[in-house]
Design a protein around this motif. Structure first.
Motif, PDB file in Angstrom:
ATOM      1  N   SER A  81       0.931  -1.276   0.261  1.00  0.00           N
ATOM      2  CA  SER A  81       0.054  -0.059   0.211  1.00  0.00           C
ATOM      3  C   SER A  81       1.076   1.136   0.026  1.00  0.00           C
ATOM      4  O   SER A  81       0.454   2.159   0.823  1.00  0.00           O
ATOM      5  N   LYS A  89      -1.551   3.197  -4.837  1.00  0.00           N
ATOM      6  CA  LYS A  89      -1.562   2.050  -3.996  1.00  0.00           C
ATOM      7  C   LYS A  89      -1.866   1.011  -4.652  1.00  0.00           C
ATOM      8  O   LYS A  89      -1.382  -0.147  -4.592  1.00  0.00           O
ATOM      9  N   THR A  93       0.372  -2.449  -5.566  1.00  0.00           N
ATOM     10  CA  THR A  93       0.124  -3.540  -5.045  1.00  0.00           C
ATOM     11  C   THR A  93       0.013  -4.734  -6.117  1.00  0.00           C
ATOM     12  O   THR A  93       0.562  -5.904  -5.922  1.00  0.00           O
ATOM     13  N   LEU A 106      -1.833  -4.807   3.209  1.00  0.00           N
ATOM     14  CA  LEU A 106      -2.473  -3.056   3.488  1.00  0.00           C
ATOM     15  C   LEU A 106      -2.136  -2.520   4.815  1.00  0.00           C
ATOM     16  O   LEU A 106      -2.473  -3.129   5.803  1.00  0.00           O
ATOM     17  N   TYR A 111      -4.873   4.351   4.946  1.00  0.00           N
ATOM     18  CA  TYR A 111      -6.041   4.716   4.073  1.00  0.00           C
ATOM     19  C   TYR A 111      -6.998   5.720   4.962  1.00  0.00           C
ATOM     20  O   TYR A 111      -8.042   5.768   4.780  1.00  0.00           O
TER      21      TYR A 111
END
Length: 326
Positions: A81, A89, A93, A106, A111
Motif C-alpha cells: 500500500s 497504492k 499492490t 495493506l 487509508y
C-alpha cells in the motif's frame, strides 16, 4: 493428541552492505536461518525491512529475490500500500503481487489520516478493493506512519468483504484481540497473527493462527516452540515460564530496533552488518551489554526447553565471511 497447526511468521529485516545497499546474499542466508528455525511463512517488505527507507525498486527487487530463493517452501506476504493516491497504492499492490507473493498487505494507517474517522477509512478501503481485482490481501496495524487500530466493528466489515486472508494485529490489549479473534473465526480463509510477543501464549490459546513479532529476528526457534506448544496441555508449566521470560526482555529488544536485531543476529554468526537506514545511531556499550545478556538468557531457554538452536556455523559453510565477528 493432534494440536492445531500454528505458524511463526518472521517480519524480515533487510541486511545492507558497506555502501548501505541491500545485501541480497545476506538475505538468502537469513531465509536459510529462518527456515532452519522452523518458521512457516515470511513477511517481506515490512516495517522491520525498513520499507520506508528503501526505494520502490528496492522493495520490488527485495521481495522478488525472497520469492525466488524461498521457491515455494513457505508462503510469503509483503506490503503493497505505497503511493500518494489510492490509485497509486492499487498499482503498487499489483506490481508487488506480480513478484509471486501469496498476498499483499495493506497498512491500515495508509487509508485515513490520523484525525479521520472510520467512515473515511472504509470509503478508501472500498475504493482499494475495487481497484485490486481478486488479489489476496492482508491487513497490518503498522506503527508507522501512525498506528491505526481497527475497532471490532470496522474489522468485522472488512472481514465481511471476503478479500482478506491475513491480519497482523497490534491491539496489544487482550480484550481487543479476543474480540477480533471471535470475528476472524467466521472466515476460515483469514489467518490472524498477533505482533505483540507478551500476548503470545494468550493469543495462541484464544485461536490466533500464529505469531508475527520482531522477537523472531532474535530467537525464531523460541517463537516456533511457543507456537507449537502454547495449547499443549502437557507443556503448560513451561509455556507460562517462557511467556514470562519473553515478556521480561521484550522492551529491551525494541530499543534501537532494527539495529538491535542486526547486532543479535551477527552475534549468532549471521553475515548481517550493523548498518541501518532507519536507525542512524550506533548501539551504545550499554545497549550491546543488554543484548549480550539477553543472548545468554536465550541459550538458557534452549537448554531448559530442550530446543536445539540453529547451527549457524553449519548453515553458513558455503558463504565466505568478509567481516570479522563482533
Amino acid at each position: 493428541m493432534q494440536l492445531p497447526d500454528k505458524k511463526f511468521v518472521p517480519v524480515m529485516i533487510t541486511p545492507f552492505n558497506l555502501k548501505a545497499k541491500v545485501d541480497l546474499d545476506a538475505v538468502s542466508r537469513l531465509v536459510d536461518f529462518y527456515l532452519a528455525a522452523g518458521v512457516k511463512g515470511f513477511f517481506a517488505n515490512c516495517l522491520s525491512s525498513e520499507m520506508y527507507s528503501i526505494s520502490e525498486d528496492e522493495r520490488l527487487d527485495l521481495t522478488r529475490h525472497i520469492v525466488r530463493y524461498v521457491k515455494g517452501r513457505a508462503p510469503i506476504v509483503a506490503t503493497g500500500s505505497f503511493g500518494l493516491t489510492i490509485e497509486d497504492k492499487a498499482d503498487f499492490t499489483q506490481r508487488i503481487y506480480d513478484t509471486g507473493i501469496d498476498a499483499v498487505i495493506l497498512i491500515t494507517g495508509h487509508y485515513a489520516n490520523v484525525d479521520d474517522d472510520d467512515d473515511v477509512l472504509m470509503r478508501n478501503f472500498d475504493r482499494m478493493l475495487k481497484l485490486t481485482g481478486d488479489i489476496p490481501l492482508g491487513l497490518y496495524e503498522c506503527p508507522a506512519p501512525y498506528k491505526r487500530i481497527l475497532s471490532a466493528p470496522v474489522f468485522e466489515k472488512l472481514v465481511a468483504t471476503n478479500r482478506f486472508v491475513y491480519h497482523k494485529d497490534t491491539s496489544i490489549e487482550l480484550e481487543q484481540v479476543k474480540a477480533k479473534l471471535a470475528i476472524a473465526k467466521n472466515d476460515p480463509n483469514l489467518e490472524f497473527y498477533d505482533a505483540h510477543t507478551p500476548n503470545a501464549m494468550h493469543s495462541l490459546q484464544m485461536g490466533a493462527r500464529g505469531m508475527s513479532s520482531i522477537s523472531g529476528n532474535f530467537y525464531p526457534e523460541i517463537l516456533v516452540w511457543m507456537c507449537n506448544n502454547a495449547s499443549n496441555p502437557d507443556k503448560q508449566e513451561e509455556v507460562k515460564w517462557l511467556q514470562a521470560e519473553l515478556s521480561a526482555v521484550d522492551p529491551a529488544i525494541h530499543v534501537a530496533y532494527p539495529m538491535s536485531a542486526k547486532y543479535f543476529l551477527r552475534k549468532r554468526g549471521l553475515p548481517v552488518r550493523t548498518i541501518s537506514r532507519a536507525h542512524a545511531l550506533e548501539l551504545t556499550p550499554q545497549q550491546k551489554q543488554t543484548l549480550d545478556e539477553i543472548y545468554d538468557r536465550f541459550t538458557g531457554w534452549c537448554d531448559k526447553l530442550d530446543i536445539t538452536p540453529v547451527n549457524v556455523e553449519e548453515l553458513m559453510k558455503p558463504l565466505i565471511h568478509l567481516d570479522p565477528p563482533i
